[in-house]
Design a protein around this motif. Sequence first.
Motif: not given
Length: 145
Positions: A19-20, A25, A27-28, A61
């Motif tokens: 994600a980073d 995100s 969550e995505r 998150a």
Amino acid sequence: MASARSKARTRAFQILFEADHRGVSPERVLADWIARARDPRPDEGIPQVAEYTMQLVEGYAQHARTIDDLISTYAVGWTLDRMPVADRNVLRLGAYELIWEDGTPDAVVLDESVEIAKEFSTDESPAFVNGMLARFMELKPSIRR
């Protein structure tokens, strides 16, 4: 052999790292991983996503701003964006689990975070991660307030 929780932690780290790296995100990425794991076509490269992995990613998150502020405050000589991506995400995961997951002993969180740093980051990273998380452990009562 790694325990189910160790594997779940490693997967959560990989999701935060992805994600980073992608600028999306957590969550995505978690949703992408879950969807790919459920895909009926066999794909050897897609691991299952354990319940504890979901709990860690969603928990991070939920507290991301506080955790990133903590890391920024106590990482002497490092800004969050200049820190190696692996270190930043090991710290994010470890800080979340240490401070907000009461079911895991603090020593286990520190040990597992150091192991992830050994596997995925630089030679200096395990000591850095251990020092930062030990500091967060001391601050835990005031952070949770």
